[in-house]
Design an enzyme around this catalytic site. Structure first.
Site, PDB file in Angstrom:
ATOM      1  N   LYS A 171       0.770  -1.427  -0.078  1.00  0.00           N
ATOM      2  CA  LYS A 171      -0.061   0.034   0.180  1.00  0.00           C
ATOM      3  C   LYS A 171       0.657   1.253   0.132  1.00  0.00           C
ATOM      4  CE  LYS A 171      -4.218  -1.851   2.227  1.00  0.00           C
ATOM      5  NZ  LYS A 171      -4.945  -1.484   3.228  1.00  0.00           N
TER       6      LYS A 171
ATOM      7  N   ASP B 287     -10.110   2.680   2.317  1.00  0.00           N
ATOM      8  CA  ASP B 287     -10.226   2.110   3.400  1.00  0.00           C
ATOM      9  C   ASP B 287     -11.097   3.153   4.597  1.00  0.00           C
ATOM     10  OD1 ASP B 287      -9.118  -0.244   2.807  1.00  0.00           O
ATOM     11  OD2 ASP B 287      -7.199   0.432   3.283  1.00  0.00           O
TER      12      ASP B 287
END
Ligand code: ATR
Length: 290
Positions: free
Chosen positions: A79, A115
């Protein structure tokens, strides 16, 4: 060699190619969830798991362009590193310092982080429609905490207290984003008073995750009665923290909603249409029963 029919070529080139890159990737529920969503929307396409080792990440990102993928999710451990290989980074993802969704717009790759916004959408829909003015306590100050705290600052909370085993990380995070919200960092030892005055308590640490399912991130006595308690963990769906909190009359919120809604936002970036959230949630729930 078998000749390719014109109809097959058209079908393949029109299909939306999507996937998730991670290492490991074998346990991911994302393909089940997104393929159910594509089917429900009537979009021809496929979402595939892609096992990409860190040393292969740059080439894998270039392959999105070569193979004509519309987009991918990236998960642990990519990420942060993936940000080096994209053309644009969305402002929120840049602040959080992590990307979990990439969109390929005619050869231009943009990175987003869904997220945090996925988490907040799920929290509001499932247990707490109004976050304005609320006293929020976040346990943990790692990558997951950064994503959700950044999204929470957009909701005008009264106070965000960050509690972490390594206190310096909580204090630094609170300082970094002090212009976005009223924030304070605490060590675990100092945290009792903060937790005691919480309207919403959110666990972002891995304490209580399978296989350590009996563990609590804070002592049971600290959890106030009747508040909202949320846990990012979705394996198990009901953590020990949520069990204890439910017994104290709290509204509980598990990690499945965050997982489904980060996927919903990603799908909306790729397709431009509203994601079938209920069908996505059901597909993931069914897969737990297999
Ligand atoms: P993630 O992306 O899931 O947030 P991370 O960035 O490694 O993963 O962060 C993990 C968080 O859980 C951290 O806040 C970590 O605390 P430290 O900063 O002190 O390491 C917290 N954490 C992990 N295991 C923990 C434990 N056993 N007790 C308390 N906190 C824990």
């Amino acid at each position: 060699m078998k000749s390719i029919q014109q109809s097959e070529v058209r079908m393949t080139s029109g299909a939306m190619l999507l996937g998730v890159m991670g290492d490991p990737i074998i346990h991911t529920k994302s393909p089940i969830m997104h393929n159910a969503a594509l089917k429900s929307l009537g979009i021809e396409g496929n979402y595939v798991p892609l096992h990409i080792k860190p040393e292969g990440l740059e080439k894998a990102i270039q392959a999105i362009l070569t193979l004509g993928f519309r987009g991918v999710n990236v998960t642990i451990p990519h990420k942060v590193e993936v940000m080096n290989y994209l053309d644009h980074i969305d402002e929120g993802a840049a602040k959080v310092g992590a990307v979990n969704t990439i969109v390929n717009n005619n050869g231009v790759l943009t990175g987003y982080n869904t997220d945090g916004i996925g988490y907040v959408r799920s929290l509001k829909e499932e247990v707490c429609p109004e976050l304005r003015g609320k006293n929020i306590v976040v346990l943990g100050a790692g990558g997951a905490a950064r994503g959700i705290i950044h999204a929470l600052t957009a909701e005008q909370p009264g106070q965000i207290s960050v509690v972490n085993r390594t206190a310096s990380k909580a204090i630094e995070l609170a300082q970094e984003w002090s212009s976005l919200a009223n924030m304070q960092g605490f060590s675990q030892a100092e945290a009792q008073a903060a937790v005691h005055s919480a309207d919403i308590l959110i666990n972002t640490t891995s304490v209580g995750m399978h296989p350590n399912i009996g563990q609590l991130p804070v002592p049971e006595e600290w959890v106030p009665e009747g508040i909202v308690v949320s846990d990012l963990i979705y394996n198990p769906l009901m953590t020990e923290l949520l069990h204890v909190s439910a017994r104290k009359g709290c509204s509980t919120h598990g990690g499945l909603g965050m997982f489904v809604n980060q996927g919903a936002y990603a799908l909306e970036y790729w397709t431009g249409v509203a994601a079938p959230v209920a069908e996505m949630r059901e597909a993931v729930l069914q897969s737990f029963k297999l």
